[in-house]
Design a protein around this motif. Sequence first.
Motif, PDB file in Angstrom:
ATOM      1  N   SER A 187      32.185  40.274  47.696  1.00 18.87           N
ATOM      2  CA  SER A 187      33.312  41.142  48.049  1.00 18.87           C
ATOM      3  C   SER A 187      34.627  40.560  47.554  1.00 18.87           C
ATOM      4  N   GLY A 188      35.590  41.438  47.374  1.00 17.90           N
ATOM      5  CA  GLY A 188      36.936  41.080  46.960  1.00 17.90           C
ATOM      6  C   GLY A 188      37.789  42.324  46.890  1.00 17.90           C
ATOM      7  N   ASN A 189      39.106  42.148  46.824  1.00 17.61           N
ATOM      8  CA  ASN A 189      39.987  43.320  46.808  1.00 17.61           C
ATOM      9  C   ASN A 189      40.255  43.857  45.401  1.00 17.61           C
ATOM     10  N   SER A 190      39.652  43.240  44.385  1.00 23.89           N
ATOM     11  CA  SER A 190      39.761  43.757  43.022  1.00 23.89           C
ATOM     12  C   SER A 190      38.508  43.367  42.247  1.00 23.89           C
ATOM     13  N   MET A 191      38.131  44.229  41.301  1.00 29.39           N
ATOM     14  CA  MET A 191      36.889  43.972  40.579  1.00 29.39           C
ATOM     15  C   MET A 191      36.902  44.585  39.188  1.00 29.39           C
ATOM     16  N   LEU A 192      36.049  44.025  38.367  1.00 28.23           N
ATOM     17  CA  LEU A 192      35.730  44.523  37.042  1.00 28.23           C
ATOM     18  C   LEU A 192      34.211  44.469  36.947  1.00 28.23           C
ATOM     19  N   TYR A 193      33.546  45.642  36.757  1.00 29.09           N
ATOM     20  CA  TYR A 193      32.101  45.750  36.913  1.00 29.09           C
ATOM     21  C   TYR A 193      31.530  46.580  35.778  1.00 29.09           C
ATOM     22  N   ASN A 245      23.731  43.906  34.852  1.00 32.37           N
ATOM     23  CA  ASN A 245      25.075  44.168  35.351  1.00 32.37           C
ATOM     24  C   ASN A 245      25.875  42.872  35.400  1.00 32.37           C
ATOM     25  N   PHE A 246      27.186  43.022  35.168  1.00 34.03           N
ATOM     26  CA  PHE A 246      28.101  41.887  35.113  1.00 34.03           C
ATOM     27  C   PHE A 246      29.347  42.251  35.893  1.00 34.03           C
ATOM     28  N   ALA A 247      29.936  41.271  36.564  1.00 35.17           N
ATOM     29  CA  ALA A 247      31.129  41.569  37.351  1.00 35.17           C
ATOM     30  C   ALA A 247      32.014  40.350  37.501  1.00 35.17           C
ATOM     31  N   ASN A 248      33.284  40.613  37.569  1.00 35.95           N
ATOM     32  CA  ASN A 248      34.281  39.688  38.090  1.00 35.95           C
ATOM     33  C   ASN A 248      34.815  40.345  39.346  1.00 35.95           C
ATOM     34  N   LEU A 249      34.785  39.626  40.441  1.00 37.38           N
ATOM     35  CA  LEU A 249      35.156  40.180  41.742  1.00 37.38           C
ATOM     36  C   LEU A 249      35.808  39.073  42.541  1.00 37.38           C
ATOM     37  N   ASP A 250      37.019  39.328  43.021  1.00 34.16           N
ATOM     38  CA  ASP A 250      37.738  38.309  43.773  1.00 34.16           C
ATOM     39  C   ASP A 250      38.957  38.945  44.429  1.00 34.16           C
ATOM     40  N   ASP A 251      39.580  38.234  45.315  1.00 37.54           N
ATOM     41  CA  ASP A 251      40.857  38.678  45.849  1.00 37.54           C
ATOM     42  C   ASP A 251      41.929  38.408  44.800  1.00 37.54           C
ATOM     43  N   ASP A 252      42.725  39.403  44.502  1.00 38.30           N
ATOM     44  CA  ASP A 252      43.798  39.312  43.504  1.00 38.30           C
ATOM     45  C   ASP A 252      43.270  38.837  42.142  1.00 38.30           C
ATOM     46  N   PHE A 270      43.191  40.214  39.173  1.00 36.92           N
ATOM     47  CA  PHE A 270      43.986  40.477  37.970  1.00 36.92           C
ATOM     48  C   PHE A 270      45.268  39.643  37.908  1.00 36.92           C
ATOM     49  N   GLU A 271      45.507  38.837  38.920  1.00 30.90           N
ATOM     50  CA  GLU A 271      46.616  37.879  38.881  1.00 30.90           C
ATOM     51  C   GLU A 271      46.170  36.526  38.330  1.00 30.90           C
ATOM     52  N   GLN A 272      44.884  36.370  38.072  1.00 29.85           N
ATOM     53  CA  GLN A 272      44.346  35.132  37.517  1.00 29.85           C
ATOM     54  C   GLN A 272      44.381  35.199  35.995  1.00 29.85           C
ATOM     55  N   ASN A 273      44.464  34.050  35.361  1.00 28.70           N
ATOM     56  CA  ASN A 273      44.582  34.007  33.906  1.00 28.70           C
ATOM     57  C   ASN A 273      43.290  34.312  33.167  1.00 28.70           C
ATOM     58  N   ASP A 274      42.132  34.078  33.783  1.00 31.68           N
ATOM     59  CA  ASP A 274      40.868  34.210  33.061  1.00 31.68           C
ATOM     60  C   ASP A 274      40.007  35.365  33.552  1.00 31.68           C
ATOM     61  N   TRP A 275      40.594  36.390  34.139  1.00 31.52           N
ATOM     62  CA  TRP A 275      39.821  37.486  34.726  1.00 31.52           C
ATOM     63  C   TRP A 275      38.995  38.252  33.704  1.00 31.52           C
ATOM     64  N   TYR A 276      39.373  38.251  32.452  1.00 34.04           N
ATOM     65  CA  TYR A 276      38.729  39.060  31.423  1.00 34.04           C
ATOM     66  C   TYR A 276      37.780  38.263  30.530  1.00 34.04           C
ATOM     67  N   ARG A 277      37.715  36.968  30.672  1.00 35.52           N
ATOM     68  CA  ARG A 277      36.963  36.149  29.725  1.00 35.52           C
ATOM     69  C   ARG A 277      35.467  36.127  29.949  1.00 35.52           C
TER      70      ARG A 277
END
Length: 149
Positions: free
Chosen positions: A64-70, A90-97, A99-106
């Motif tokens: 769980s997290g308040n923002s995700m990329l799935y 399936n692949f995901a990045n999921l965390d609180d905030d 998109f404020e992190q530098n490596d969210w898309y890598r």
Amino acid sequence: YSIAQLQIGHARSFGNLSVRAMGHVGVAIGNPQGSSLDFTLGGYGARRINNILPFYGYDFISLSGNSMLYTVFDVDYEIFRKNHVNFSANFANLDDDLFEQNDWYRKARFSGFALGYGIETFLGPIELKYSFSPQQDNSEFYVRLGLNF
């Protein structure tokens, strides 16, 4: 408090082979008092309700997290009439905030895979899936009987 989401997907059939790809982005705007409206991932067969999404390789509602990329990719092959073999990833990045992190898309922090067999019967589909994740030590089997309503 608001939630913004974007979902996009495409499916294509090539004779007995069908391929589907889907992407989903979600972000919370504002500061909620609790985490009840967070995005949650895990399990299989769940219908999308609110922000709960199925995710192979993990137990139901385990991430769980308040923002995700799935993203999810499915390949289904009808080996003979009404009998299907399928593979999913399936692949995901999921965390609180996130998109404020530098490596969210890598690199995806979570991944899961499933291999399944399904048959179409007069009572509805019957499906058996084996699911695992490289980040987890355990794997799961899913059995699905009938249609979703």
